[in-house]
Design an enzyme around this catalytic site. Sequence first.
Site, PDB file in Angstrom:
ATOM      1  CG  HIS A 103       6.528  -8.362  -1.654  1.00  0.00           C
ATOM      2  ND1 HIS A 103       6.367  -8.766  -2.965  1.00  0.00           N
ATOM      3  CD2 HIS A 103       5.522  -7.483  -1.407  1.00  0.00           C
ATOM      4  CE1 HIS A 103       5.305  -8.148  -3.480  1.00  0.00           C
ATOM      5  NE2 HIS A 103       4.767  -7.377  -2.549  1.00  0.00           N
ATOM      6  CG  HIS A 105       3.207  -5.289   2.239  1.00  0.00           C
ATOM      7  ND1 HIS A 105       3.404  -4.082   1.618  1.00  0.00           N
ATOM      8  CD2 HIS A 105       2.902  -6.165   1.256  1.00  0.00           C
ATOM      9  CE1 HIS A 105       3.220  -4.215   0.318  1.00  0.00           C
ATOM     10  NE2 HIS A 105       2.907  -5.481   0.068  1.00  0.00           N
TER      11      HIS A 105
HETATM   12  P1  AMP Z   1       2.317  -5.689  -3.757  1.00  0.00           P
HETATM   13  O1  AMP Z   1       2.984  -6.494  -4.852  1.00  0.00           O
HETATM   14  O2  AMP Z   1       0.878  -5.391  -4.045  1.00  0.00           O
HETATM   15  O3  AMP Z   1       2.513  -6.282  -2.414  1.00  0.00           O
HETATM   16  O4  AMP Z   1       2.956  -4.241  -3.750  1.00  0.00           O
HETATM   17  C1  AMP Z   1       4.309  -3.988  -3.983  1.00  0.00           C
HETATM   18  C2  AMP Z   1       4.841  -3.030  -2.949  1.00  0.00           C
HETATM   19  O5  AMP Z   1       6.169  -2.719  -3.317  1.00  0.00           O
HETATM   20  C3  AMP Z   1       4.090  -1.692  -2.838  1.00  0.00           C
HETATM   21  O6  AMP Z   1       3.767  -1.464  -1.463  1.00  0.00           O
HETATM   22  C4  AMP Z   1       5.083  -0.676  -3.364  1.00  0.00           C
HETATM   23  O7  AMP Z   1       4.988   0.569  -2.710  1.00  0.00           O
HETATM   24  C5  AMP Z   1       6.400  -1.348  -3.094  1.00  0.00           C
HETATM   25  N1  AMP Z   1       7.491  -0.965  -3.987  1.00  0.00           N
HETATM   26  C6  AMP Z   1       7.464  -0.895  -5.337  1.00  0.00           C
HETATM   27  N2  AMP Z   1       8.660  -0.544  -5.817  1.00  0.00           N
HETATM   28  C7  AMP Z   1       9.483  -0.405  -4.750  1.00  0.00           C
HETATM   29  C8  AMP Z   1      10.853  -0.036  -4.581  1.00  0.00           C
HETATM   30  N3  AMP Z   1      11.641   0.247  -5.626  1.00  0.00           N
HETATM   31  N4  AMP Z   1      11.349   0.042  -3.332  1.00  0.00           N
HETATM   32  C9  AMP Z   1      10.566  -0.234  -2.260  1.00  0.00           C
HETATM   33  N5  AMP Z   1       9.277  -0.590  -2.355  1.00  0.00           N
HETATM   34  C10 AMP Z   1       8.732  -0.667  -3.570  1.00  0.00           C
END
Ligand code: AMP
Length: 141
Positions: A103, A105
């Site tokens: 993913h 951001h």
């Molecule tokens: P990272 O793997 O460090 O890039 O972080 C994962 C991102 O996913 C974080 O910013 C979380 O806030 C986000 N996140 C986790 N669960 C969900 C969800 N169910 N829906 C949307 N965002 C999520």
Amino acid sequence: MTAYDPDNIFAKILRGEIPATRVYEDEETLAFMDIMPRSDGHLLVIPKTPCRNVLDASPAQLAAVMTSVQKLARAVRIAFGADGVTIQQFNEAAGGQEVFHLHFHVLPRQEGVSLRPPGKMGDFDEIAKHADQIRSALKQD
Ligand code: AMP
């Protein structure tokens, strides 16, 4: 490298098993709002096919996801009158990754405004309103 886990939270979102505030999708990618937004309009862009991160993604997955990242970056700039856009991506736990489905951001930024600290749940109504702004901006594309 560890194998892809089909039960990660983003795989569940893709299968519709848990809800997400979706703002854009095409055949290969999905974009939805981050539930812990570090700036207003913080969203995530993922490929619909499985891979953990940049380290195991195929060139085709990267091309598809980056095309959508650009589309969404342009949309958030319009939606929030953003001065800039931060794009973040983490690989494996040591690289800061928490969810092991690739993913990116996309974070709209305003001059002089810092990102909020990570890990704080957003307000659902605010996130829904920001999602509407992004959907409207995409229509102007
Ligand atoms: P990272 O793997 O460090 O890039 O972080 C994962 C991102 O996913 C974080 O910013 C979380 O806030 C986000 N996140 C986790 N669960 C969900 C969800 N169910 N829906 C949307 N965002 C999520």
